[in-house]
Design a protein around this motif. Structure first.
Motif, PDB file in Angstrom:
ATOM      1  N   HIS A   1     -27.457  -1.013  -1.520  1.00 32.85           N
ATOM      2  CA  HIS A   1     -28.254   0.038  -0.889  1.00 32.85           C
ATOM      3  C   HIS A   1     -27.296   0.941  -0.128  1.00 32.85           C
ATOM      4  O   HIS A   1     -26.286   0.478   0.398  1.00 32.85           O
ATOM      5  CB  HIS A   1     -29.294  -0.541   0.072  1.00 32.85           C
ATOM      6  CG  HIS A   1     -30.301  -1.426  -0.597  1.00 32.85           C
ATOM      7  ND1 HIS A   1     -31.365  -0.936  -1.329  1.00 32.85           N
ATOM      8  CD2 HIS A   1     -30.399  -2.778  -0.657  1.00 32.85           C
ATOM      9  CE1 HIS A   1     -32.075  -1.945  -1.809  1.00 32.85           C
ATOM     10  NE2 HIS A   1     -31.514  -3.078  -1.413  1.00 32.85           N
TER      11      HIS A   1
ATOM     12  N   GLN B   1     -24.719  -2.301  -7.339  1.00 35.64           N
ATOM     13  CA  GLN B   1     -23.997  -1.105  -7.747  1.00 35.64           C
ATOM     14  C   GLN B   1     -23.820  -0.112  -6.592  1.00 35.64           C
ATOM     15  O   GLN B   1     -24.598  -0.087  -5.641  1.00 35.64           O
ATOM     16  CB  GLN B   1     -24.681  -0.427  -8.925  1.00 35.64           C
ATOM     17  CG  GLN B   1     -25.963   0.302  -8.603  1.00 35.64           C
ATOM     18  CD  GLN B   1     -26.448   1.131  -9.789  1.00 35.64           C
ATOM     19  OE1 GLN B   1     -25.817   1.182 -10.835  1.00 35.64           O
ATOM     20  NE2 GLN B   1     -27.582   1.785  -9.627  1.00 35.64           N
TER      21      GLN B   1
ATOM     22  N   TYR C   1     -29.664   2.728  -6.132  1.00 38.42           N
ATOM     23  CA  TYR C   1     -30.328   3.468  -7.201  1.00 38.42           C
ATOM     24  C   TYR C   1     -30.414   4.961  -6.903  1.00 38.42           C
ATOM     25  O   TYR C   1     -31.276   5.657  -7.446  1.00 38.42           O
ATOM     26  CB  TYR C   1     -31.729   2.881  -7.442  1.00 38.42           C
ATOM     27  CG  TYR C   1     -31.655   1.466  -7.957  1.00 38.42           C
ATOM     28  CD1 TYR C   1     -31.378   1.208  -9.296  1.00 38.42           C
ATOM     29  CD2 TYR C   1     -31.812   0.386  -7.094  1.00 38.42           C
ATOM     30  CE1 TYR C   1     -31.275  -0.094  -9.765  1.00 38.42           C
ATOM     31  CE2 TYR C   1     -31.711  -0.920  -7.561  1.00 38.42           C
ATOM     32  CZ  TYR C   1     -31.442  -1.152  -8.896  1.00 38.42           C
ATOM     33  OH  TYR C   1     -31.335  -2.440  -9.362  1.00 38.42           O
TER      34      TYR C   1
ATOM     35  N   ASP D   1     -29.701   8.666  -7.408  1.00 37.95           N
ATOM     36  CA  ASP D   1     -29.449   9.380  -8.667  1.00 37.95           C
ATOM     37  C   ASP D   1     -28.290  10.361  -8.492  1.00 37.95           C
ATOM     38  O   ASP D   1     -28.465  11.578  -8.533  1.00 37.95           O
ATOM     39  CB  ASP D   1     -30.716  10.115  -9.110  1.00 37.95           C
ATOM     40  CG  ASP D   1     -30.560  10.743 -10.492  1.00 37.95           C
ATOM     41  OD1 ASP D   1     -29.693  10.268 -11.249  1.00 37.95           O
ATOM     42  OD2 ASP D   1     -31.302  11.693 -10.791  1.00 37.95           O
TER      43      ASP D   1
END
Length: 371
Positions: free
Chosen positions: A138, A262, A266, A268
């Motif tokens: 996050h 990651q 998330y 973009d």
């Protein structure tokens, strides 16, 4: 102690600088005639003391002191002025002292001694603001005061910080930034957006105690982060050598465990896809290297526990599964081997559409043969 000087008269700055530099316990790290330049450099310099003139155009010394104190860097304020009518107001902004021009050196000596005494009594960790930035799993910027998340005024201000974090400590063309963050805009409009977003980002970080240094010169930006960040620590580790992992396994594991998923979660951010993939691959490579180092040193428990963490992040890392199975073989623990193998086989079949590699099937056969 580190000192900065601010006076709109250059001669006054030079005189005070000369007096202070004659003292071995003092280091003048900045001398300014423009308050805007002091504000820009202040988070990076983190001075112990700021000597400020009061009667200045634009922003007077009292206003400047209030702004500096809001940064919560534990800097003492000493006013130096030709007028004594500001004395009461000076102490209302928590100034340590108030000196009249021309500065009496014996009085200045007393001020320096007071600062040193206060500095000695201060907690050693007082400068640690507690601010930090999380980029993995996050994307959260934690404010200095209580660790809660910072709310940015726009999504682009938050994204611009993310961009600067990846491209920190380099000279970055404003046109490259514009093409990355506003690819659909005309150059002039994109440049306007960049200037506005830089202002909003810096203001938000300053208000929440997040210290950075951002300079702009001849169309290039240079960004420095002065707080803790998981991605920065991870990236620095990934640029090191394999020998570092073997020589400092505990420190390496602490950093690798910062990887929670990651880069930027998330969000973009199409401009960071390549960096996301590199970070993911670096995590896999360094994690396997660390596990191998543990096993070679005979520290199978550390290797096992760390590999369990790695597989919780990347459940389809085949070599990670293989190493755990080999650890169970080393321990001759057929029950744990069988449980892990069956769970892995089921996961691979359901999520990937195929079973474990032939090598692990053979390991399973070999293990089950043992008495």
């Amino acid at each position: 102690m580190k000192v900065v000087i601010m006076d709109d008269e250059k001669l006054a700055v030079m005189r005070l600088q000369q007096v202070l530099e004659d003292r071995p316990e003092v280091e003048v790290v900045g001398a300014y005639t423009k308050y805007s330049e002091l504000l820009k450099d202040f988070p990076r310099l983190r001075p112990d003391v700021a000597f400020l003139d009061i009667d200045m155009p634009g922003m007077n010394g009292l206003e400047l002191a209030s702004t500096l104190l809001e940064m919560e860097l534990d800097t003492e304020i000493v006013f130096v002025t030709a007028y004594d009518q500001y004395a009461l107001e000076a102490f209302r902004v928590n100034a340590l002292d108030y000196l009249l021009k021309p500065v009496d050196e014996s009085v200045l000596d007393g001020t320096i001694k007071r600062i040193l005494r206060r500095k000695e009594r201060a907690p050693l960790n007082k400068r640690d603001t507690g601010a930090r930035i999380q980029c993995f799993g996050h994307y959260i910027v934690h404010r200095a005061s209580d660790g809660s998340s910072v709310d940015f005024p726009t999504s682009k201000a938050e994204e611009l910080l993310a961009y600067f974090l990846i491209h920190r400590d380099t000279n970055l063309s404003k046109w490259i930034i514009c093409e990355s963050l506003w690819p659909e805009h005309e150059p002039h409009k994109a440049e306007q957006n960049l200037h506005t977003t830089v202002f909003r980002m810096k203001k938000t970080l300053l208000e929440n105690g997040i210290n950075i240094n951002l300079s702009s010169k001849k169309g290039f930006y240079h960004f420095q982060l002065l707080e803790s960040c998981d991605y920065v620590r991870f990236d620095e580790l990934s640029k090191g050598s394999a020998m570092q992992i073997a020589n400092a396994p505990s420190e390496t594991e602490d950093i690798l465990r910062l990887y929670k998923g990651q880069l930027y979660g998330y969000k973009d951010y199409t401009w960071c896809e390549a960096t996301r993939e590199r970070a993911n691959q670096s995590f896999r490579d360094m994690s396997k290297a660390l596990a191998r180092a543990y096993m070679q040193a005979g520290e199978y428990r550390q290797a096992h526990d760390f590999l369990q963490f790695v597989l919780s992040i990347i459940p389809y890392e085949e070599e990670g599964h293989e190493m755990i199975l080999r650890i169970y073989m080393h321990w001759k623990d057929r029950t744990s081997f069988s449980m892990h193998f069956n769970k892995m086989k089921e996961t691979f079949q359901q999520e990937m559409g195929y079973g474990p590699p032939a090598l692990m099937e053979q390991l399973h056969i070999d293990m089950m043969k043992e008495v």
